[in-house]
Design a protein around this motif. Structure first.
Motif, short mmCIF file in Angstrom:
data_model
loop_
_atom_site.label_atom_id
_atom_site.label_comp_id
_atom_site.label_asym_id
_atom_site.label_seq_id
_atom_site.Cartn_x
_atom_site.Cartn_y
_atom_site.Cartn_z
N ALA A 166 5.73 12.43 6.92
CA ALA A 166 4.55 13.42 6.51
C ALA A 166 3.23 12.91 6.62
N GLN A 167 2.98 11.72 6.44
CA GLN A 167 1.72 11.09 6.16
C GLN A 167 1.77 9.79 6.22
N GLY A 168 0.45 9.00 6.53
CA GLY A 168 0.50 7.48 6.52
C GLY A 168 0.80 7.06 7.85
N ILE A 169 1.78 5.91 7.76
CA ILE A 169 2.22 5.28 9.22
C ILE A 169 3.32 6.27 9.57
N GLY A 170 3.96 6.87 8.73
CA GLY A 170 4.86 7.84 9.39
C GLY A 170 4.28 8.87 10.34
N ALA A 187 11.17 14.05 8.64
CA ALA A 187 11.83 14.08 7.29
C ALA A 187 11.41 13.63 6.24
N ASP A 188 10.85 14.18 5.31
CA ASP A 188 10.19 13.82 4.16
C ASP A 188 10.42 14.46 2.81
N ARG A 189 10.39 13.81 1.72
CA ARG A 189 10.43 14.23 0.37
C ARG A 189 9.22 15.54 0.23
N VAL A 215 14.09 15.66 2.85
CA VAL A 215 15.08 14.66 2.58
C VAL A 215 14.49 13.87 1.48
N ASN A 216 15.37 13.60 0.33
CA ASN A 216 15.12 12.15 -0.19
C ASN A 216 16.23 11.00 0.13
N VAL A 217 15.54 10.07 0.67
CA VAL A 217 16.28 8.88 1.19
C VAL A 217 16.85 8.02 0.26
N SER A 242 13.36 4.47 10.13
CA SER A 242 13.55 4.47 8.62
C SER A 242 12.08 3.81 8.05
N ASN A 243 11.19 4.99 7.57
CA ASN A 243 9.95 4.52 7.51
C ASN A 243 9.57 4.84 5.94
N ALA A 244 10.31 5.87 5.48
CA ALA A 244 9.94 6.32 4.09
C ALA A 244 9.94 4.84 3.10
N ALA A 313 9.15 -6.23 -6.83
CA ALA A 313 9.82 -5.11 -6.41
C ALA A 313 9.92 -4.82 -5.03
N TYR A 314 8.55 -4.71 -4.53
CA TYR A 314 8.31 -4.31 -3.04
C TYR A 314 8.72 -5.36 -2.22
N ALA A 315 8.26 -6.52 -2.43
CA ALA A 315 8.57 -7.45 -1.63
C ALA A 315 9.89 -8.00 -1.23
N GLY A 317 12.47 -5.77 -2.00
CA GLY A 317 13.26 -4.81 -1.34
C GLY A 317 13.19 -4.91 0.10
N LYS A 318 11.86 -5.43 0.46
CA LYS A 318 11.57 -5.62 2.04
C LYS A 318 12.32 -6.66 2.57
N PHE A 319 12.51 -7.70 1.58
CA PHE A 319 13.17 -9.18 2.25
C PHE A 319 14.66 -8.74 2.41
N ASN A 346 -1.40 -5.05 6.45
CA ASN A 346 -1.92 -4.11 5.48
C ASN A 346 -2.75 -2.84 6.30
N PHE A 347 -2.26 -1.64 6.22
CA PHE A 347 -2.69 -0.44 6.62
C PHE A 347 -3.64 0.03 5.94
N PHE A 348 -4.99 -0.24 6.20
CA PHE A 348 -5.97 -0.04 5.25
C PHE A 348 -6.44 1.63 5.33
N LEU A 352 -2.14 5.05 1.40
CA LEU A 352 -1.70 4.12 0.17
C LEU A 352 -2.70 3.25 -0.21
N TRP A 353 -3.52 2.79 0.79
CA TRP A 353 -4.67 2.00 0.27
C TRP A 353 -5.85 2.82 0.13
N SER A 354 -6.14 3.90 0.94
CA SER A 354 -7.56 4.69 1.09
C SER A 354 -7.69 5.90 0.17
N1 LIG Z 1 0.45 1.12 4.04
C1 LIG Z 1 0.72 -0.14 3.95
O1 LIG Z 1 -0.15 -1.11 4.32
C2 LIG Z 1 1.83 -0.69 4.89
C3 LIG Z 1 1.96 -1.98 5.46
C4 LIG Z 1 3.20 -2.53 5.55
C5 LIG Z 1 4.26 -1.58 5.71
N2 LIG Z 1 4.30 -0.36 4.96
C6 LIG Z 1 5.45 0.31 5.18
O2 LIG Z 1 5.27 1.55 5.87
C7 LIG Z 1 6.03 2.76 5.37
C8 LIG Z 1 5.05 3.86 5.24
O3 LIG Z 1 4.02 3.36 4.53
P1 LIG Z 1 2.52 4.30 4.23
O4 LIG Z 1 1.74 3.43 3.89
O5 LIG Z 1 2.41 5.16 5.33
O6 LIG Z 1 3.15 5.12 2.99
P2 LIG Z 1 2.55 6.53 2.42
O7 LIG Z 1 2.78 6.65 0.98
O8 LIG Z 1 1.22 6.90 2.89
O9 LIG Z 1 3.63 7.75 3.03
C9 LIG Z 1 5.03 7.37 2.60
C10 LIG Z 1 5.77 8.66 3.16
O10 LIG Z 1 7.07 8.43 2.65
C11 LIG Z 1 7.49 9.75 1.98
N3 LIG Z 1 8.41 9.45 0.85
C12 LIG Z 1 8.41 8.66 -0.14
N4 LIG Z 1 9.49 8.50 -0.88
C13 LIG Z 1 10.45 9.30 -0.22
C14 LIG Z 1 11.76 9.63 -0.28
N5 LIG Z 1 12.52 9.00 -1.23
N6 LIG Z 1 12.35 10.24 0.42
C15 LIG Z 1 11.80 10.84 1.59
N7 LIG Z 1 10.44 10.58 1.74
C16 LIG Z 1 9.83 9.93 1.00
C17 LIG Z 1 6.10 10.39 1.05
O11 LIG Z 1 6.34 11.52 0.81
C18 LIG Z 1 5.28 10.15 2.28
O12 LIG Z 1 5.06 11.13 3.21
C19 LIG Z 1 6.66 2.03 4.29
O13 LIG Z 1 7.88 1.82 4.23
C20 LIG Z 1 5.72 0.83 3.65
O14 LIG Z 1 6.56 0.10 2.98
C21 LIG Z 1 3.04 -0.01 4.69
#
Ligand SMILES: NC(=O)c1ccc[n+]([C@@H]2O[C@H](COP(=O)([O-])OP(=O)(O)OC[C@H]3O[C@@H](n4cnc5c(N)ncnc54)[C@H](O)[C@@H]3O)[C@@H](O)[C@H]2O)c1
Length: 426
Positions: A166-170, A187-189, A215-217, A242-244, A313-315, A317-319, A346-348, A352-354
């Motif tokens: 729904a937002q960001g990188i997804g 698919a998004d929460r 969805v709640n993943v 799988s991006n959530a 916690a983040y690192a 889970g990602k490792f 970093n996706f500025f 998430l960042w901005s």
């Molecule tokens: N932003 C960054 O700098 C960055 C860098 C590297 C990797 N990532 C990874 O990229 C992915 C997307 O990050 P982003 O920055 O776009 O984040 P974001 O917060 O902008 O977007 C995340 C999306 O995931 C959804 N979401 C969260 N929890 C959920 C759940 N339990 N079930 C379903 N949907 C859920 C949110 O509603 C939101 O739409 C993540 O896995 C993140 O770890 C982000």
């Protein structure tokens, strides 16, 4: 002993097998749509599939056996339409006729009806008008060379699932895939956000390019329901992204277990759940489409390759995600499923960042994480300076890696960094 009631078998289990058969014969990513329940009038040109012999228990079928019945029924359908010596159902060297409707029966009872066509809107129109005219399958010509200009075409007409779309990188992934001709399940929460995005891209693309789903993943029942809806809507899947993901930074000394578990449940366990149910669906398609390659891709992070201060916690889970990727790749290669991770820096530009209230720039400014920083621009400059290429990761950077990983047929279990040189593999 308790007597188990015998229920009609669930025809949804047959959808990926039927789609697989079409993937196999036509080498084209067909869309399958299930008629609403209760439809009993069988179209005259339909392929009839009786799954009674494959009945497994009171309510399910053995899909391995059902796949064989389906293949036999298809061969018989072709044979019926091609009396000895006549070309099978007007087969030419390059194309042949195939049924556009498959009816799943158990003895006399109609369990479900599947319509098949090239894209979502065409198959929907076909189902609604009950148009059972035969389809013409024309396999693509063999690819002799490689033209990088057409890289994005690897997703054209394919069915893709993007979690957290729904937002960001997804959102960028969803928009790019839709613009490249894919049918994308968003698919998004945040269902409302996914719906708004779907309306926007469908208007832009002038077709059904995005379908929103909730969805709640981190919840297996929710993930199971997601895949079931996906199968009844489109019959199967070609690419699962799988991006959530979430981020709650915190020191190992002070982070609450609750925050640690929240991040881990979504980023680590959530990926396992999506991989499990995507893997099960891909395996069903593979029973009838043994040569069709599917992709499971995790959007990981540079923090999956290198530790992150006060962000364990983040690192962690990602490792862990990379451990899962490597392990799943070894197991799922038997079903022609490629499993890979993309590790962006970093996706500025994303929320998430901005985000002006909750974004990491504001958080880091307020918490004094960056020494001497007085404005958001100072925080940004500090993080950009850490990257050899002196800028953050962008949507196109991530998309190039995704297209590469889908197009590359000779790689699995990899983690592809997209970090401007900030993380180098060793
Ligand atoms: N932003 C960054 O700098 C960055 C860098 C590297 C990797 N990532 C990874 O990229 C992915 C997307 O990050 P982003 O920055 O776009 O984040 P974001 O917060 O902008 O977007 C995340 C999306 O995931 C959804 N979401 C969260 N929890 C959920 C759940 N339990 N079930 C379903 N949907 C859920 C949110 O509603 C939101 O739409 C993540 O896995 C993140 O770890 C982000």
């Amino acid at each position: 002993m308790e007597k188990t009631e015998r229920r009609p078998a669930d025809p949804t289990a047959m959808a990926p097998l039927i789609r697989g058969l079409y993937l196999h014969t036509g080498r084209y990513p067909w869309v399958l749509m299930q008629s609403p329940p209760g439809e009993t009038q069988i179209p005259s040109e339909a392929l009839i599939l009786d799954i009674a012999p494959a009945r497994y228990d009171s309510h399910s079928v053995d899909t391995e056996y059902a796949a064989k019945i389906l293949q036999d029924a298809y061969t018989a359908w072709e044979f019926d339409r091609a009396p000895a010596g006549v070309e099978a159902a007007s087969r030419t060297e390059r194309s042949k006729k195939v049924p556009s409707c498959v009816v799943v029966k158990e003895a006399d009872a109609v369990l479900g009806m599947y319509w098949i066509d090239r894209d979502f809107d065409t198959v929907k129109a076909r189902m609604e008008s009950k148009n059972d005219a035969l389809l013409t399958e024309t396999p693509p010509p063999p690819r002799l060379g490689f033209n990088a200009a057409h890289r994005a075409e690897v997703v054209k007409n394919k069915i893709v699932l993007v979690t957290g779309g729904a937002q960001g990188i997804g959102e960028i992934i969803v928009r790019s895939l839709a613009a490249s001709g894919a049918l994308v399940f968003i698919a998004d929460r945040n269902l409302e956000g996914a719906q708004t995005l779907a309306v926007d891209i469908n208007a832009k693309e002038k077709r059904t390019a995005g379908i929103p789903l909730a969805v709640n993943v981190a919840d297996e029942a929710s993930v199971e329901a997601l895949f079931k809806t996906l199968v009844t809507t489109a019959g199967g899947l070609d690419i699962c992204i799988s991006n959530a993901g979430v981020l709650k930074a915190g020191s190992v000394l002070y982070q609450s277990l609750q925050d640690f578990t929240f991040v881990t449940d979504i980023n680590y366990t959530g990926f396992f759940l999506i991989a499990k149910h995507a893997g099960l669906l891909f395996r069903e398609q593979h029973r009838t489409a043994p040569h069709w390659k599917t992709d499971l891709i995790q959007i990981n992070s540079k923090s999956g390759l290198k530790g992150s201060n006060k962000n364990g916690a983040y690192a962690g889970g990602k490792f862990g995600g990379i451990g899962l990727i490597q392990s799943f790749a070894l197991e799922l290669v038997d079903y022609n499923i490629k499993v890979n991770a993309i590790c962006p820096g970093n996706f500025f530009d994303g929320p998430l960042w901005s985000d002006p209230e909750k974004g990491l720039f504001v958080q880091y400014l307020r918490s004094g994480k960056v020494p001497g920083a007085r404005h958001i621009a100072d925080v940004k400059a500090y993080y950009e300076a850490k990257v050899p290429m002196k800028r953050g990761c962008t949507g196109p950077d991530v998309m190039r890696a995704i297209y590469y990983i889908i197009e590359q047929e000779y790689e699995t279990g990899q983690a592809v960094p997209v970090t401007g040189g900030q993380v180098m593999l060793h």
